[in-house]
Motif scaffolding. Structure first.
Motif, PDB file in Angstrom:
ATOM      1  N   ASN A  21       0.817  -1.203   0.000  1.00 10.71           N
ATOM      2  CA  ASN A  21       0.000   0.000   0.000  1.00 10.71           C
ATOM      3  C   ASN A  21       0.855   1.259   0.000  1.00 10.71           C
ATOM      4  O   ASN A  21       1.956   1.279   0.546  1.00 10.71           O
ATOM      5  N   CYS A  22       0.299   2.306  -0.587  1.00 12.98           N
ATOM      6  CA  CYS A  22       1.002   3.590  -0.694  1.00 12.98           C
ATOM      7  C   CYS A  22      -0.016   4.687  -0.413  1.00 12.98           C
ATOM      8  O   CYS A  22      -1.071   4.739  -1.054  1.00 12.98           O
ATOM      9  N   SER A  23       0.297   5.546   0.546  1.00 15.45           N
ATOM     10  CA  SER A  23      -0.640   6.582   0.943  1.00 15.45           C
ATOM     11  C   SER A  23       0.042   7.944   0.894  1.00 15.45           C
ATOM     12  O   SER A  23       1.127   8.113   1.446  1.00 15.45           O
ATOM     13  N   SER A  24      -0.615   8.895   0.242  1.00 14.60           N
ATOM     14  CA  SER A  24      -0.035  10.226   0.087  1.00 14.60           C
ATOM     15  C   SER A  24      -0.877  11.268   0.790  1.00 14.60           C
ATOM     16  O   SER A  24      -2.095  11.118   0.915  1.00 14.60           O
ATOM     17  N   SER A  25      -0.224  12.322   1.222  1.00 12.82           N
ATOM     18  CA  SER A  25      -0.935  13.419   1.882  1.00 12.82           C
ATOM     19  C   SER A  25      -1.356  14.486   0.870  1.00 12.82           C
ATOM     20  O   SER A  25      -2.028  15.451   1.227  1.00 12.82           O
ATOM     21  N   LYS A  26      -0.967  14.310  -0.400  1.00  7.24           N
ATOM     22  CA  LYS A  26      -1.276  15.309  -1.414  1.00  7.24           C
ATOM     23  C   LYS A  26      -2.256  14.753  -2.442  1.00  7.24           C
ATOM     24  O   LYS A  26      -2.323  13.546  -2.656  1.00  7.24           O
ATOM     25  N   ALA A  27      -2.989  15.659  -3.080  1.00  2.63           N
ATOM     26  CA  ALA A  27      -3.869  15.249  -4.176  1.00  2.63           C
ATOM     27  C   ALA A  27      -3.018  14.705  -5.307  1.00  2.63           C
ATOM     28  O   ALA A  27      -1.975  15.268  -5.643  1.00  2.63           O
ATOM     29  N   LEU A  28      -3.470  13.601  -5.872  1.00  3.84           N
ATOM     30  CA  LEU A  28      -2.648  12.873  -6.834  1.00  3.84           C
ATOM     31  C   LEU A  28      -3.164  12.970  -8.256  1.00  3.84           C
ATOM     32  O   LEU A  28      -4.369  12.976  -8.501  1.00  3.84           O
ATOM     33  N   TYR A  29      -2.219  13.039  -9.190  1.00  2.00           N
ATOM     34  CA  TYR A  29      -2.527  12.928 -10.614  1.00  2.00           C
ATOM     35  C   TYR A  29      -2.236  11.503 -11.088  1.00  2.00           C
ATOM     36  O   TYR A  29      -2.965  10.956 -11.906  1.00  2.00           O
ATOM     37  N   SER A  30      -1.170  10.944 -10.572  1.00  2.00           N
ATOM     38  CA  SER A  30      -0.799   9.586 -10.974  1.00  2.00           C
ATOM     39  C   SER A  30       0.027   8.945  -9.870  1.00  2.00           C
ATOM     40  O   SER A  30       0.539   9.630  -8.973  1.00  2.00           O
ATOM     41  N   VAL A  31       0.133   7.641  -9.935  1.00  2.82           N
ATOM     42  CA  VAL A  31       1.008   6.896  -9.036  1.00  2.82           C
ATOM     43  C   VAL A  31       1.858   5.959  -9.881  1.00  2.82           C
ATOM     44  O   VAL A  31       1.344   5.244 -10.743  1.00  2.82           O
TER      45      VAL A  31
ATOM     46  N   MET B  88      24.363   6.375  -2.327  1.00  2.00           N
ATOM     47  CA  MET B  88      24.137   5.930  -3.702  1.00  2.00           C
ATOM     48  C   MET B  88      23.392   7.041  -4.425  1.00  2.00           C
ATOM     49  O   MET B  88      22.366   7.530  -3.925  1.00  2.00           O
ATOM     50  N   TYR B  89      23.893   7.434  -5.597  1.00  2.00           N
ATOM     51  CA  TYR B  89      23.266   8.478  -6.385  1.00  2.00           C
ATOM     52  C   TYR B  89      22.718   7.869  -7.674  1.00  2.00           C
ATOM     53  O   TYR B  89      23.432   7.210  -8.434  1.00  2.00           O
ATOM     54  N   LEU B  90      21.426   8.116  -7.901  1.00  2.00           N
ATOM     55  CA  LEU B  90      20.747   7.583  -9.074  1.00  2.00           C
ATOM     56  C   LEU B  90      20.264   8.710  -9.962  1.00  2.00           C
ATOM     57  O   LEU B  90      19.655   9.671  -9.487  1.00  2.00           O
ATOM     58  N   CYS B  91      20.523   8.557 -11.247  1.00  2.48           N
ATOM     59  CA  CYS B  91      20.017   9.495 -12.240  1.00  2.48           C
ATOM     60  C   CYS B  91      18.843   8.835 -12.955  1.00  2.48           C
ATOM     61  O   CYS B  91      18.799   7.610 -13.092  1.00  2.48           O
ATOM     62  N   ALA B  92      17.878   9.639 -13.388  1.00  5.11           N
ATOM     63  CA  ALA B  92      16.737   9.117 -14.130  1.00  5.11           C
ATOM     64  C   ALA B  92      16.302  10.130 -15.174  1.00  5.11           C
ATOM     65  O   ALA B  92      16.623  11.322 -15.079  1.00  5.11           O
ATOM     66  N   SER B  93      15.570   9.638 -16.164  1.00  6.41           N
ATOM     67  CA  SER B  93      15.032  10.544 -17.173  1.00  6.41           C
ATOM     68  C   SER B  93      13.642  10.081 -17.566  1.00  6.41           C
ATOM     69  O   SER B  93      13.277   8.914 -17.389  1.00  6.41           O
ATOM     70  N   SER B  94      12.865  11.011 -18.121  1.00  4.83           N
ATOM     71  CA  SER B  94      11.508  10.667 -18.564  1.00  4.83           C
ATOM     72  C   SER B  94      10.996  11.747 -19.504  1.00  4.83           C
ATOM     73  O   SER B  94      11.551  12.854 -19.586  1.00  4.83           O
ATOM     74  N   PHE B  95       9.929  11.416 -20.213  1.00  8.06           N
ATOM     75  CA  PHE B  95       9.190  12.447 -20.924  1.00  8.06           C
ATOM     76  C   PHE B  95       8.430  13.286 -19.902  1.00  8.06           C
ATOM     77  O   PHE B  95       8.243  12.858 -18.760  1.00  8.06           O
ATOM     78  N   PRO B  96       7.993  14.494 -20.283  1.00  7.30           N
ATOM     79  CA  PRO B  96       7.345  15.361 -19.295  1.00  7.30           C
ATOM     80  C   PRO B  96       5.964  14.874 -18.879  1.00  7.30           C
ATOM     81  O   PRO B  96       5.267  14.212 -19.636  1.00  7.30           O
ATOM     82  N   GLY B  97       5.589  15.205 -17.649  1.00  9.43           N
ATOM     83  CA  GLY B  97       4.277  14.866 -17.139  1.00  9.43           C
ATOM     84  C   GLY B  97       4.291  13.608 -16.306  1.00  9.43           C
ATOM     85  O   GLY B  97       5.210  12.794 -16.385  1.00  9.43           O
ATOM     86  N   GLY B  98       3.242  13.429 -15.518  1.00 12.87           N
ATOM     87  CA  GLY B  98       3.186  12.291 -14.613  1.00 12.87           C
ATOM     88  C   GLY B  98       2.729  10.997 -15.250  1.00 12.87           C
ATOM     89  O   GLY B  98       2.605   9.983 -14.570  1.00 12.87           O
ATOM     90  N   ALA B  99       2.481  10.997 -16.553  1.00 13.36           N
ATOM     91  CA  ALA B  99       1.982   9.794 -17.214  1.00 13.36           C
ATOM     92  C   ALA B  99       3.077   8.961 -17.858  1.00 13.36           C
ATOM     93  O   ALA B  99       2.785   7.969 -18.515  1.00 13.36           O
ATOM     94  N   TYR B 100       4.331   9.370 -17.660  1.00 11.83           N
ATOM     95  CA  TYR B 100       5.435   8.664 -18.296  1.00 11.83           C
ATOM     96  C   TYR B 100       6.399   8.139 -17.251  1.00 11.83           C
ATOM     97  O   TYR B 100       6.763   8.826 -16.308  1.00 11.83           O
ATOM     98  N   GLU B 101       6.839   6.900 -17.468  1.00 12.85           N
ATOM     99  CA  GLU B 101       7.726   6.280 -16.510  1.00 12.85           C
ATOM    100  C   GLU B 101       9.118   6.888 -16.564  1.00 12.85           C
ATOM    101  O   GLU B 101       9.539   7.454 -17.574  1.00 12.85           O
ATOM    102  N   GLN B 102       9.825   6.713 -15.448  1.00 14.84           N
ATOM    103  CA  GLN B 102      11.211   7.135 -15.380  1.00 14.84           C
ATOM    104  C   GLN B 102      12.114   5.952 -15.709  1.00 14.84           C
ATOM    105  O   GLN B 102      11.826   4.808 -15.352  1.00 14.84           O
ATOM    106  N   TYR B 103      13.209   6.254 -16.375  1.00 13.79           N
ATOM    107  CA  TYR B 103      14.240   5.259 -16.642  1.00 13.79           C
ATOM    108  C   TYR B 103      15.457   5.635 -15.805  1.00 13.79           C
ATOM    109  O   TYR B 103      15.921   6.777 -15.851  1.00 13.79           O
ATOM    110  N   PHE B 104      15.946   4.668 -15.060  1.00 14.38           N
ATOM    111  CA  PHE B 104      17.034   4.929 -14.123  1.00 14.38           C
ATOM    112  C   PHE B 104      18.370   4.433 -14.650  1.00 14.38           C
ATOM    113  O   PHE B 104      18.448   3.419 -15.353  1.00 14.38           O
ATOM    114  N   GLY B 105      19.410   5.148 -14.284  1.00 19.28           N
ATOM    115  CA  GLY B 105      20.761   4.681 -14.527  1.00 19.28           C
ATOM    116  C   GLY B 105      21.174   3.670 -13.473  1.00 19.28           C
ATOM    117  O   GLY B 105      20.442   3.438 -12.512  1.00 19.28           O
TER     118      GLY B 105
END
Lengths: 109, 113
Positions: A21-31, B88-105
């Protein structure tokens, strides 16, 4: 503030099921959900979007309750390869991803 | 195959040294991120960039700076390394917006002595 994940750790036998489970305190657009195996980079599992759209691996299922700002990841018939640390990463639609502290999952033969 | 590469897997530096961690992605992603991973604390965002020369602070930017002169490259700079930056330091990249996954190094394990 980081989202809260539960449980923090879980041990399963092959074939058993688990829910993270994952619970956030902020309104979410995506998870977002990611899995990280020891010594490796996190790997994408699934994205759940506001409005019900999902994309990810076919063998993984998850839910997203926008009103409660919660998400759950369902691992069914677990395999040894499911072992690792699972992270949720809720977003509020901006660039920032705030990842949870992780859930360590170990599957035993 | 998509790739995010980081300049070093392991790095040992002395306190007070200036440290550069490099990240390169080949997916034409607008967004790039630097995270720090410590046991029990998960992935904590240091800085992110949404375009060339554009950057935003994450949750723990103190002691760090970043540079993005080209779209494919994002550098993390420790101006004066301290022992509490061992991590440990991780870099990641993605297309903009919350609908796209991140790819990690693969990550860089930095030890500051």
């Amino acid at each position: 503030q980081q989202p809260v994940q539960s449980p923090q750790a879980v041990i399963l036998r092959e074939g058993e099921d688990a829910v993270i489970n994952c619970s956030s305190s902020k309104a979410l657009y995506s998870v977002h959900w990611y899995r990280q195996k020891h010594g490796e980079a996190p790997v994408f599992l699934m994205i759940l979007l506001k409005g019900g759209e999902q994309k990810g691996h076919e063998k993984i299922s998850a839910s997203f309750n926008e009103k409660k700002q919660q998400s759950s990841l369902y691992l069914t018939a677990s395999q040894l390869s499911y072992s690792g640390t699972y992270f949720c990463g809720p977003t509020s639609g901006t660039y920032k991803y705030i990842f949870g502290t992780g859930t360590r999952l170990k599957v035993l033969a | 195959d998509v790739k995010v590469t980081q300049s070093s897997r392991y790095l040992v530096k002395r306190t007070g040294e200036k440290v550069f961690l490099e990240c390169v992605q080949d997916m034409d992603h607008e967004n790039m991120f630097w995270y720090r991973q410590d046991p029990g604390l998960g992935l904590r965002l240091i800085y992110f960039s949404y375009d060339v020369k554009m950057k935003e602070k994450g949750d723990i930017p103190e002691g760090y700076s970043v540079s993005r002169e080209k779209k494919e490259r994002f550098s993390l700079i420790l101006e004066s390394a301290s022992t509490n930056q061992t991590s440990m330091y991780l870099c990641a990249s993605s297309f903009p917006g919350g609908a796209y996954e991140q790819y990690f190094g693969p990550g860089t394990r930095l030890t500051v002595t």
